[in-house]
Design an enzyme around this catalytic site. Structure first.
Site, mmCIF file in Angstrom:
data_model
loop_
_atom_site.group_PDB
_atom_site.id
_atom_site.type_symbol
_atom_site.label_atom_id
_atom_site.label_comp_id
_atom_site.label_asym_id
_atom_site.label_seq_id
_atom_site.Cartn_x
_atom_site.Cartn_y
_atom_site.Cartn_z
ATOM 1 N N MET A 80 1.130 -1.260 0.114
ATOM 2 C CA MET A 80 0.184 0.017 0.117
ATOM 3 C C MET A 80 0.741 1.101 0.125
ATOM 4 O O MET A 80 2.118 1.305 0.167
ATOM 5 C CB MET A 80 -1.023 0.046 1.277
ATOM 6 N N ASP A 237 -2.397 -4.824 1.082
ATOM 7 C CA ASP A 237 -1.942 -6.007 1.635
ATOM 8 C C ASP A 237 -2.430 -6.434 3.036
ATOM 9 O O ASP A 237 -2.581 -7.586 3.176
ATOM 10 C CB ASP A 237 -0.450 -6.105 1.464
#
Length: 483
Positions: A80, A237
């Site tokens: 991210m 994630d």
């Protein structure tokens, strides 16, 4: 049902062909290089992500051609917070600035001054790892690039664009940009204005479990998949791994002990905690949020200890286990493992690690024990901060490389004073979460999001360790406050 779950990590890509999102039929892994042009900078060429995914899918197609023909959907989870700006042709204008890039510290203060309540509207307090401060940095230092920018995409969204030709994102990943109002799940024009970004240059948002396009025909032929195979919007994630570990309902808690450690608590409501540096975004399951307390160095801290001890991590972990069994824990030093700053609970990116209580008897085994203990106590600090802002904690599951150490898991259970479950297939939590989203995209039903993997072990608090930790916690918390 067969699906493909793709997890886009910082150092590597993993693609897993999964049956019913729980059993790995085949997997493929490719490394991805990180560029560090200067100290504190961290970048990647986005086309390396695409190339690594293509190579992984080539491997799966070669290994399991019949199974690939039956794949119903593809899902993605990914690192991210990247700042990836694309031009009018949807090609990258520069390398992506990653989550661990630290150059935008000054821009964080600028953004907080411009939007004082940003921490209660977005995923948290401005941090150099988050996307918006990076965009401010680019506007100041690379204005020619920003003048040509026409789209902001995140890691998994860029790979999905390559797979489908469609531009889209979803709220879990978008929440990390600080351009999204996390409570409503919509892009915020006021936040965009604060950094000078045109809201028209943001992707449309759909649900994480919705289909965000179909696989391009040429790629389908290359891998033996059906043309138009649905590709789920996917998730960041942490959300993907939490989902893959069985965390989809309020109260579920998944602690990832990897390079960093993240305490991911599923919440029914939006409970921001900017004052204690909690990150809060939408979860990849309906009507849920994910509260994240972050320890910046977990297994990375043990890697560091192994380097200075001149041995391997496996050897050091074994020595720490033997030391813990001697009952001499009080002789060990106390270690604050913030080797690259503290996020939760004090948000001090410039903080450094601290080792106190050194004496002539300290050896490598004691240093290793202190490292593991420090990470466990810092995870407890995260969860205490999350509880303080109203986030409930139920059953705890642990995943990540740190779960391979029995001592580390006993320390975690003892620090939290609650059992810690270890699921089967923990190495596939990220791809498993992506595979659950792929099933939902293929079927139109969210039932698959609530699949829980079998439990391989439950680690109970250790009374001896708990007693030692109780005597050391106040000293540890004092280190956190002073860092």
């Amino acid at each position: 049902m067969l699906t493909i779950g793709i997890d886009l990590g910082t150092s590597g890509i993993k693609a897993v062909l999964m049956e019913d999102a729980t059993r790995a039929v085949a997997q493929a892994v490719r490394p991805v290089a990180v560029s560090i042009p200067q100290v504190g900078w961290s970048e990647q060429d986005p086309d390396l992500w695409v190339g690594a995914v293509w190579a992984c899918l080539d491997d799966l197609a070669e290994a399991q051609p019949d199974a690939m023909a039956a794949v119903a959907g593809i899902g993605l989870s990914g690192q991210m917070l990247a700042a990836l700006v694309l031009g009018p042709d949807l090609r990258p204008l520069r390398p992506a600035m990653l989550w661990n890039d630290q150059r935008a510290i000054a821009e964080c203060a600028e953004l907080l001054a411009a939007v004082p309540d940003i921490g209660s509207r977005t995923n948290g307090t401005p941090d150099p790892g988050i996307t918006a401060p990076k965009l401010l940095w680019l506007a100041r230092h690379e204005p020619a690039v920003m003048a040509r920018a026409r789209m902001l995409l995140l890691t998994k969204d860029y790979v999905r664009l390559a797979l489908t030709g469609e531009v889209a994102s979803e709220a879990t990943d978008a929440g990390g940009t600080q351009l999204l109002d996390c409570r409503s799940g919509q892009w915020d024009a006021g936040l965009c204005a604060a950094i000078g970004w045109d809201p028209e240059h943001l992707p449309p948002l759909i649900t994480s479990w919705g289909a965000a396009g179909g696989l391009r025909p040429a790629l389908a032929r290359r891998w033996g998949l059906r043309p138009g195979t649905p590709v789920a919007a996917g998730a960041g994630d942490n959300m993907g791994s939490t989902l893959g570990a069985g965390g989809a309902r309020p109260g579920d808690a998944v602690v990832t002990v990897g390079t960093s450690a993240v305490a991911c608590l599923v919440d029914a409501a939006f409970h921001p905690g900017p004052e204690v540096a909690i990150l809060t975004s939408a979860h990849a399951a309906p009507e849920c949020f994910l509260s994240m307390g972050v320890v910046m160095a977990a297994t990375a801290a043990l890697d560091w200890t192994a380097r200075i001890a001149g041995t391997t991590v496996a050897d050091l972990a074994a020595r720490a286990e033997a030391f813990a069994n001697t009952g001499r824990i009080a002789e060990a030093p106390l270690f604050l493992p913030c080797l690259n700053g503290i996020r939760t609970p004090t948000n001090r990116p410039g903080a450094t690690g601290q080792m106190t209580g050194l004496h002539p008897g300290v050896d490598a085994a004691m240093l290793a024990y202190a490292t593991m203990e420090g990470v466990a106590l810092q995870i407890e600090s995260c969860i205490m901060a999350q509880q303080a802002v109203g986030v409930a904690v139920g059953d705890v599951v642990a995943v990540g490389g740190g779960t391979r150490s029995p001592l580390w898991m006993r320390l975690l259970a003892s620090a939290l004073d609650r059992p810690v479950a270890l699921p089967e297939g923990a190495d596939f939590a990220g791809p498993g979460g992506a595979a659950r989203l792929a099933i939902a995209a293929a079927t139109g039903s969210t039932d698959a999001l609530y699949i829980k993997p079998p439990t391989r072990a439950v680690i109970d608090p250790d009374p001896m360790l708990a007693a030692h930790l109780a005597a050391r916690k106040e000293r540890f918390q004092a280190l956190v406050r002073r860092a």
